[in-house]
Design a protein around this motif. Structure first.
Motif, short mmCIF file in Angstrom:
data_model
loop_
_atom_site.label_atom_id
_atom_site.label_comp_id
_atom_site.label_asym_id
_atom_site.label_seq_id
_atom_site.Cartn_x
_atom_site.Cartn_y
_atom_site.Cartn_z
N LEU A 335 -10.97 59.84 4.83
CA LEU A 335 -9.58 60.03 5.14
C LEU A 335 -8.98 61.30 5.76
N LYS A 336 -8.76 61.56 6.58
CA LYS A 336 -7.72 62.87 6.76
C LYS A 336 -6.36 63.09 6.15
N SER A 337 -6.47 64.05 4.99
CA SER A 337 -5.11 64.26 3.98
C SER A 337 -4.11 64.82 5.41
N PRO A 338 -2.71 63.42 4.65
CA PRO A 338 -1.81 64.54 5.59
C PRO A 338 -1.13 65.83 5.76
N VAL A 339 -1.24 66.64 4.40
CA VAL A 339 -1.13 67.72 4.20
C VAL A 339 -2.53 68.52 3.68
N ALA A 340 -2.85 69.42 4.26
CA ALA A 340 -3.77 70.38 4.06
C ALA A 340 -4.14 71.04 2.75
N ASP A 341 -3.51 70.26 1.86
CA ASP A 341 -3.99 70.65 0.01
C ASP A 341 -4.65 69.09 -0.28
N GLU A 342 -5.48 68.53 0.05
CA GLU A 342 -5.62 67.07 0.03
C GLU A 342 -5.47 66.41 -1.77
N ASN A 343 -5.18 67.51 -2.46
CA ASN A 343 -4.76 67.52 -3.79
C ASN A 343 -4.27 66.98 -3.92
N GLU A 344 -2.86 67.53 -3.49
CA GLU A 344 -1.50 67.66 -3.68
C GLU A 344 -1.52 65.84 -3.21
N PHE A 345 -2.00 65.27 -2.14
CA PHE A 345 -2.47 64.18 -1.47
C PHE A 345 -2.49 63.28 -2.39
N CYS A 346 -3.74 63.93 -3.19
CA CYS A 346 -3.86 63.00 -4.30
C CYS A 346 -3.50 62.38 -5.56
N ALA A 347 -2.67 63.62 -5.52
CA ALA A 347 -1.56 63.62 -7.08
C ALA A 347 -0.70 62.50 -6.48
N GLU A 348 0.02 62.81 -5.28
CA GLU A 348 0.85 62.10 -4.91
C GLU A 348 0.40 60.64 -5.24
N ALA A 349 -0.73 60.51 -4.80
CA ALA A 349 -1.88 58.71 -4.59
C ALA A 349 -1.31 58.16 -6.25
N LYS A 350 -1.88 58.73 -6.57
CA LYS A 350 -1.51 58.42 -8.47
C LYS A 350 -0.24 57.61 -8.76
N HIS A 352 1.00 56.19 -7.33
CA HIS A 352 1.35 54.54 -7.02
C HIS A 352 0.15 53.75 -7.36
N ASN A 353 -0.61 54.56 -8.44
CA ASN A 353 -2.26 53.66 -9.18
C ASN A 353 -3.17 53.23 -8.11
N ILE A 354 -3.36 54.61 -7.06
CA ILE A 354 -4.19 55.02 -6.44
C ILE A 354 -4.90 55.84 -7.06
N LEU A 355 -6.28 55.66 -6.95
CA LEU A 355 -7.63 56.78 -7.06
C LEU A 355 -8.04 57.12 -5.98
N MET A 356 -8.07 58.47 -5.89
CA MET A 356 -9.49 58.97 -4.59
C MET A 356 -9.63 60.37 -5.30
N VAL A 357 -11.40 60.60 -4.10
CA VAL A 357 -11.94 62.23 -4.78
C VAL A 357 -11.43 62.62 -3.52
N PRO A 358 -10.73 64.18 -4.28
CA PRO A 358 -10.68 65.48 -2.90
C PRO A 358 -12.20 65.24 -2.05
N GLY A 359 -11.36 65.59 -0.96
CA GLY A 359 -13.02 66.29 0.10
C GLY A 359 -13.60 67.17 -0.11
N SER A 360 -13.05 68.24 -1.45
CA SER A 360 -13.74 69.33 -1.91
C SER A 360 -14.65 68.93 -2.50
N ALA A 361 -14.85 68.41 -3.46
CA ALA A 361 -16.05 67.48 -4.45
C ALA A 361 -16.64 67.14 -3.69
N PHE A 362 -16.82 67.27 -2.30
CA PHE A 362 -17.95 66.70 -0.86
C PHE A 362 -18.03 68.04 0.02
#
Lengths: 396, 396
Positions: A335-350, A352-362
């Protein structure tokens, strides 16, 4: 106390592992049904019933000392022949047992292949985003990973850029289709183009370049999409396969390498790989699981299990206004992160109890990976959180 | 086509493998009952019935997706705890699951341990004769094997010579008791002496020296002989264990490492080893076999099976006038060749359909190895040939 080469690994705590630990904490705090964990690629489609029945039959029918005993480092000949014939039926190939080398899963298969062919300082080209564990496999043999770009809309290889990266240190091109983390399947045309480039470059550079096709997700292709069988397009191909996903048994560590007869000095490469299998410490693939495979060679998990998840998650995210390629295979969505820093997106998702892996891990920042090998309920129940995330980022 | 590091391996056809192929030819020519093949260390004592029953019970009782699924790279916690408690009961140790790391057999365990602690150029001391495969394991991490001598009557380490070989490149001392190829078991006093030397040298050199104890034959000790548990004598010990011989299932690839809490920075070493298990490509030990071990943790093959062979072969050879140390463990006998060139002795033996492995395959020319994991009949029926061999060499 530990070897220098291992130190960077111990310093970098893997993003996926960190996610997993956070997930455990959250499950304890909110209850497992209220945590939407899309972080782990742990197959959860039920193990086909044939697996259990085959193992019991084998235990009842075969002599235990032979069954659990040593065989050739390449594996039981009858098992290898059964696999070769299954591939031939399905893909129109012409393998026999002499082309199949049983391995301790695909991870081990990749290590066997690299141990067999890679010299220190030689380069392995991968297409980013990619499974970062490849870095460690290549590092085991003191090779160097070179990242080639993909089109950021389709995640197909940027072939022009790829061709420019091939030089006189290139030894291997490593592809993974269906892909982790994008779910993309390379078309026949793309495979043909990669093959053409490699043929041309082999001649131009006067050196052998191997195409290693890492295919643990081969059977997870949805709808009518075909996954081209790579050995048919390029002679110097080695396929690494695993039953981890096709039979939902990643803990059992069973897979194989295909070393086609068309590959240059195929017999020498095969014999060397058999020895590599032994000296890296595996010796051979687990014997009982090998025998099980011979009886389950055409069995696979219920694809609808993942396909239903795929559709629900993709449609749900699309409706929210998120941007992603519809995956055709594997059980990942990128999924494309709606903000440049996908870690921020992951933190925001958390939140809402949603866990995703940042693209930088790939090696692909600005995206997140969602593994949809979860229960269907997880996907349905996560949607409220995704909608609130979409609202937060003004996507709808 | 193949990596430079693999070339010497492919050039040197292993003596044991050559034997095996010759054995096949001879069996075809003379009939299997007329070939006395002592070349292969393939355990043939019956697999204990508990193994089959446990696997069937597990398949019937456990959830298949969890049973065959991923677990921690170190293995299932309950399995590791069961092993720890078994060791504690039997050897008075104080392990828990945090000290046990499940591996794809001992060969893989040794590779995990070396990957974890060995830097390029560092030395691994082994006592000759030894299992030459160690050379390849050490070479995987660009280390160097240093051979320490043993007493040629007892095959016990020559401790004075050993101490002199320890220097500022020594990282590991690798022992194997009960021993392949001699069948010798190091006494408590010997283990204590090795430990004392290592303690002294660690202080003197200001560096950590690991003692790796390769113990696939631990359970194969005859009579009242005890195999000292090495972690009790030296803190920086890592034990590599395998069930291949104790349960006659070498094809299944199941074993473990013990990393004791007393070892320096034990937790770091353990975590690094878990990661090493993953990145060398094993990921984890096969899951169903792990679960089987938890239920068979105190089961072992019928030792009398091998002991009967041991006695018959030893007494028979002694009567013929051959010279060898009576093995106390494992299933090997190391016979002094009646002529300096043991290859000549092996060739002469082949005329009587007797297959043995030259000692040079264990870095110890002038001897031959006999693996007595054969049928009892093979031993009895081979005696006529041995008598004729003894006559040929004027031994009786």
């Amino acid at each position: 106390m530990i070897a220098d080469k291992m130190k960077p690994l111990m310093g970098n705590n893997s993003a996926i592992r960190t996610m997993f630990e956070e997930g455990d904490k959250m499950r304890a705090e909110y209850g497992p049904e209220n945590v939407y964990d899309f972080s782990l690629g742990n197959p959860d489609a039920p193990v086909p019933a044939e697996v259990k029945q085959s193992i019991i039959d084998i235990l009842n029918e075969e002599d235990p000392t032979a069954l659990h005993g040593y065989m050739s480092n390449a594996g039981f000949e009858d098992v290898r022949e059964a696999i070769a014939q299954s591939l031939n039926r399905r893909f129109g190939t012409a393998f026999d047992h002499g082309n199949i080398l049983m391995t301790v899963g695909a991870a081990s298969g990749l290590n066997v292949a690299l141990k067999t062919i890679l010299n220190p300082g030689e380069e392995v080209i991968v297409f980013a985003p990619y499974f970062l564990e490849y870095n460690w496999y290549v590092n085991n043999y003191d090779g160097k990973v070179v990242q080639a770009p993909t089109d950021q809309e389709t995640f197909y290889p940027d072939l022009e850029a790829f061709e420019k990266l091939i030089g006189d240190k290139t030894r291997v091109v490593l592809i993974n289709t269906p892909n982790n983390p994008t779910g993309v399947i390379y078309s026949e045309e793309t495979i043909r183009q990669i093959a053409d480039i490699l043929e041309r470059k082999q001649k131009e550079l006067g050196r052998t370049i191997f195409l290693i096709s890492d295919e643990p997700y081969r059977e997870l292709a949805y709808g009518d999409v075909e996954v081209p069988y790579v050995t048919k397009y390029y002679d110097n191909t080695i396929v690494a396969y695993s039953y981890s996903k096709s039979l939902s048994l990643p803990g059992e560590r069973i897979g194989y390498l295909v070393i086609p007869s068309e590959l240059e000095e195929s017999q020498l490469v095969f014999d060397t790989a058999s020895n590599a299998n032994r000296i890296i410490g595996c010796v051979n693939a687990p014997s009982l699981q090998q025998k099980m495979i011979a009886r389950c060679v055409d069995v696979k998990v219920d694809l609808d299990y993942y396909d239903k998840n795929r559709t629900a998650l993709y449609e749900g995210l699309k409706d929210c206004g998120f941007d992603c390629v519809k995956p055709e295979g594997a059980f990942y969505m990128f999924l494309k992160s709606p903000v440049a820093d996908e870690n921020e997106f992951c933190a925001e998702a958390k939140k809402h109890n949603i866990l995703m892996v940042p693209g930088s891990a790939f090696a692909c920042p600005g995206y997140v990976r969602l593994a949809y090998c979860t229960s269907y309920d997880t996907i349905v129940n996560s949607m409220d959180g995704f909608r609130r995330l979409a609202d937060h980022y003004g996507l709808r």
